[in-house]
Design an enzyme around this catalytic site. Structure first.
Site, short mmCIF file in Angstrom:
data_model
loop_
_atom_site.label_atom_id
_atom_site.label_comp_id
_atom_site.label_asym_id
_atom_site.label_seq_id
_atom_site.Cartn_x
_atom_site.Cartn_y
_atom_site.Cartn_z
N TYR A 107 0.83 -1.20 0.00
CA TYR A 107 0.00 0.00 0.00
C TYR A 107 0.87 1.25 0.00
O TYR A 107 1.99 1.24 0.51
CB TYR A 107 -0.86 0.06 1.27
N TYR A 147 -0.53 -10.13 0.37
CA TYR A 147 0.56 -9.65 1.24
C TYR A 147 0.52 -10.38 2.58
O TYR A 147 -0.55 -10.77 3.05
CB TYR A 147 0.51 -8.13 1.44
N ARG A 158 -2.89 -12.20 3.49
CA ARG A 158 -4.17 -11.71 2.94
C ARG A 158 -4.22 -12.03 1.45
O ARG A 158 -3.28 -11.75 0.72
CB ARG A 158 -4.30 -10.19 3.11
N HIS A 161 -7.31 -8.43 -2.60
CA HIS A 161 -8.63 -7.89 -2.23
C HIS A 161 -8.64 -6.39 -2.48
O HIS A 161 -7.59 -5.75 -2.54
CB HIS A 161 -8.96 -8.16 -0.76
N HIS A 163 -10.56 -2.86 -0.95
CA HIS A 163 -11.40 -2.28 0.11
C HIS A 163 -12.42 -1.33 -0.52
O HIS A 163 -12.07 -0.57 -1.42
CB HIS A 163 -10.54 -1.49 1.11
FE LIG Z 1 -6.01 -4.65 2.68
#
Ligand SMILES: [Fe+2]
Length: 239
Positions: A107, A147, A158, A161, A163
């Protein structure tokens, strides 16, 4: 003032357990005492008004930082779907925000600074759009990478995906959730997806693959993901 009848309650088993064992953030963010229920006022039922005019919208191309800039690394995806209420009617003019990791699973956020995966200078990873008259939204992006969740004893990763944050017709239809990709092996071990007790609820979080011939362009992989903001068929909340 009490809310009108049409604010159908959630089907609880299709909503996630808000305290997820082994996921510290869920413990910190979940109230430890029962919620105090107070009557909804006009503010909750009707507001916020004209949000689409107050916020900058039309940012539905996440594949570039700005028009004309180089494209981000990764596989191009076209994500579209409809925002619906409990009666399957379109929720129009709703502000829908998305954010995601880059193709390497990182991110653009200081909280992710310990992540050894590379940044992509051509990817920022967030967007905002408004649903149209049919409740439809669409955005172009790159497929987010999986990640690892740091400091987790079971080596939890995870899955890819995206959000979502949605304000339907007002605060009564506020939804923060996540969209998963179909066929991902990591979906089966994701503690957040598994936190939804009901299988049908979990299925509502996974997008459908769009057949290639239904897409207007050949350089993207398409995913269709409808979101229901209230009622017993509501899309489960996320973190
Ligand atoms: Fe996330």
């Amino acid at each position: 003032m009490t809310p009108p009848d049409r604010y159908e309650p959630y089907d609880e088993p299709s909503q996630p357990l808000m305290r997820v064992d082994g996921y510290r953030e869920s413990q910190l963010r979940t109230p430890s005492r029962p919620l105090y229920k107070r009557p909804a006022t006009l503010t909750e039922i009707t507001g916020p008004l004209n949000l689409a005019k107050k916020l900058k919208v039309g940012m539905n191309d996440l594949s570039r930082i700005k028009q004309g800039a180089p494209r981000a690394m990764g596989q191009l995806i076209w994500v579209t779907g409809r925002l619906l209420d409990e009666d399957a009617m379109p929720v129009r003019g709703s502000v829908l925000e998305v954010w995601q990791a880059n193709a390497a699973g990182r991110y653009v956020h200081k909280a992710d600074s310990g992540n050894p995966a590379p940044q992509d200078p051509n990817f920022f990873g967030s967007g905002r759009c408004v649903t149209d008259r049919e409740g439809r939204y669409a955005f172009l992006s790159v497929k987010p990478g999986a990640y690892p969740v740091p400091n987790h004893p079971t080596r939890w990763w995870r899955p890819p995906h995206i959000h979502f944050s949605i304000l339907g017709e007002g605060f009564m239809s506020r939804l923060v959730t996540q969209m998963y990709f179909p066929g991902e092996p990591l979906n089966g071990i994701d503690l957040l997806l598994k936190a939804v007790p009901d299988e049908k609820g979990r299925e509502r979080l996974v997008a459908r693959w769009t057949p290639m011939m239904q897409l207007e362009r050949a350089d993207v992989v398409g995913f269709e993901h409808d979101i229901v903001v209230r009622g017993h068929r509501a899309t489960p909340m996320g973190f």
